[in-house]
Structures are given as C-alpha cells and as structure tokens.
Design a protein around this motif. Structure first.
Motif, short mmCIF file in Angstrom:
data_model
loop_
_atom_site.label_atom_id
_atom_site.label_comp_id
_atom_site.label_asym_id
_atom_site.label_seq_id
_atom_site.Cartn_x
_atom_site.Cartn_y
_atom_site.Cartn_z
N PHE A 12 38.18 40.64 43.11
CA PHE A 12 37.67 39.77 44.18
C PHE A 12 36.75 40.55 45.11
O PHE A 12 35.65 40.08 45.45
N ALA A 13 37.18 41.75 45.53
CA ALA A 13 36.40 42.55 46.47
C ALA A 13 35.07 42.99 45.86
O ALA A 13 34.03 43.01 46.54
N ALA A 14 35.08 43.33 44.57
CA ALA A 14 33.85 43.77 43.91
C ALA A 14 32.83 42.63 43.87
O ALA A 14 31.64 42.83 44.17
N LEU A 15 33.27 41.43 43.52
CA LEU A 15 32.36 40.29 43.46
C LEU A 15 31.88 39.89 44.85
O LEU A 15 30.71 39.51 45.04
N PHE A 16 32.76 40.00 45.85
CA PHE A 16 32.37 39.66 47.21
C PHE A 16 31.28 40.61 47.70
O PHE A 16 30.31 40.19 48.34
N ALA A 17 31.43 41.90 47.38
CA ALA A 17 30.45 42.88 47.82
C ALA A 17 29.09 42.65 47.17
O ALA A 17 28.04 42.81 47.81
N ILE A 18 29.10 42.24 45.90
CA ILE A 18 27.84 42.05 45.17
C ILE A 18 27.17 40.72 45.52
O ILE A 18 25.96 40.66 45.77
N PRO A 129 21.87 41.64 37.98
CA PRO A 129 22.28 42.80 37.17
C PRO A 129 23.61 43.40 37.62
O PRO A 129 24.44 43.77 36.80
N GLY A 130 23.79 43.52 38.96
CA GLY A 130 25.03 44.09 39.46
C GLY A 130 26.23 43.26 39.08
O GLY A 130 27.27 43.78 38.67
N THR A 131 26.09 41.93 39.22
CA THR A 131 27.18 41.03 38.86
C THR A 131 27.48 41.11 37.37
O THR A 131 28.65 41.21 36.96
N ILE A 132 26.43 41.07 36.56
CA ILE A 132 26.61 41.12 35.11
C ILE A 132 27.27 42.42 34.68
O ILE A 132 28.23 42.43 33.90
N ALA A 133 26.77 43.54 35.21
CA ALA A 133 27.33 44.84 34.85
C ALA A 133 28.79 44.94 35.26
O ALA A 133 29.64 45.43 34.50
#
Length: 213
Positions: A12-18, A129-133
């Motif tokens: 969750f935190a990773a997706l929120f940051a991106i 790209p960040g989300t996909i990676a």
C-alpha cells in the motif's frame, strides 16, 4: 489463510508513494479545467477503472508484455518521462495541457476532456514506469512466496483510496479560487517536472551505465 499485515502495508505504502492521490488531484483538476462536474466524475471513474486494469496487467504479466514488444522498463520510463515533462512545462506556463483542447467557439470539447482519463492521467501519470516496475517486483514476490492474497489486499486498498480521491476532485475544484488553482497548477507543474527529470535521468543511467561516472 492469514494476511501478512506488514507486507500488505508495504504494498500500500509503495503504491501511495508512486501514484500519490493527494498530489494528483490538482493535476486532475488542471487536465479537466473547464469541464462540468459530471464530466469530471466520468473522467475520474474511467481513470480509476483504467488504473485498476493497468495495475492488474502489470502485476500479473507486466514483464511479459514488455518482453513481447522487446522493451525494458527503462525504455518505458524514458518515454514516460518525456511525456510527463511536456505536461509539466505546459502547467508551468499557466496553460492547459494540449492533451485536451478547445473548439473555435471557446467551448471545451467534451470528448477531448474525457480522453485525458486514459492519456495522460492513467498512462503515464498513474500507471507509469515506476508503478509497472514496482508491481512486477511484487508479482514475483507473490509468485515465489505465495503472497497473492496479501498483494491483492494491499493493491485493492490503495485503489479504493485513489478512486475516492479522484471522485472527490470535482468537489475540491468548486471550492478552489482561480488564484489558488493557478498557484496549485504551477506548483504541481514544478513537481511533475522534477518527477519527469528523475525518470529520464534514471532511465539514461540504466541504459548507458557509463553516464553514472
């Protein structure tokens, strides 16, 4: 089957940051400037659906899709960075994005406004790209460690929050003054420009390792 709460929080935190819903609300308002609340809600719904589909494709088969076209994540990151940079420059100049336009009479074209839900709002601003990676990495982790349920809960919780933020954007737009909107547009333009440069520089460094020295 129990849920690994720390791992769910990490997803969750990773997706929120991106995909930062808070930062993307002013971008959404800028891209749909002049549109009615009804149109903005349709754009928000379409963007939310497109983002959900993009996340699922990236999570399950993102690497396979890039491989099928002979592309790397860095190729996608470089192209996305250039697109985001053009949007950012337009916002910094105080003008609306060329992703949507106006007809000769000055009335905004509804079809053009709705098209921004997919480009550039969903791709590359949200599903970039960040989300996909990131989702490719989580997909590998889920496959190797049997954490598909944890990934699904983390991604699902974030998508609910993102959808709520986008649907609330028209309400925010009605309560923001023209001055506040202009200031916000330029501020987000600067932030988007920084994000675009980070994408471009990172991709160039990875594509041409010698540049790092």
């Amino acid at each position: 089957m129990s849920v690994d709460l720390p791992f769910v929080t990490k997803v969750f935190a990773a997706l929120f940051a991106i995909m930062n819903p808070i930062a993307n609300v002013p971008v959404f308002l800028s891209l749909t400037e002049g549109a009615s609340d009804a149109v903005r809600r349709r754009v928000a719904g379409t963007a939310a659906l497109g983002t959900t589909i993009g996340c699922l494709v990236s999570l399950v088969g993102g690497q396979a899709v890039l491989d099928a076209f002979g592309l790397s994540v860095d190729d996608f990151r470089l192209a996305g960075g250039l697109i985001v940079l053009t949007i950012a420059l337009s916002m910094l100049q105080g003008s609306s994005s060329r992703a949507h336009g106006r007809n000769p009479g000055g009335k905004q074209d509804v079809i053009d406004v709705e098209s921004v839900a997919i480009y550039p709002l969903t791709i590359p601003l949200l599903v970039g790209p960040g989300t996909i990676a990131t989702l490719i990495v989580f997909g590998h982790t889920a496959e190797s460690q049997g954490k598909w349920l944890d990934v699904a809960v983390g991604v699902g919780a974030f998508l609910v929050l993102l959808t709520a933020a986008l649907l609330a954007a028209p309400w925010l737009g009605r309560h923001l003054s023209a001055t506040a909107t202009a200031i916000t547009r330029r501020l987000m333009g600067m932030i988007l420009a920084a994000v675009a440069m980070e994408m471009i520089v990172t991709s160039l460094r990875n594509l041409f390792p010698g540049l790092g020295h």
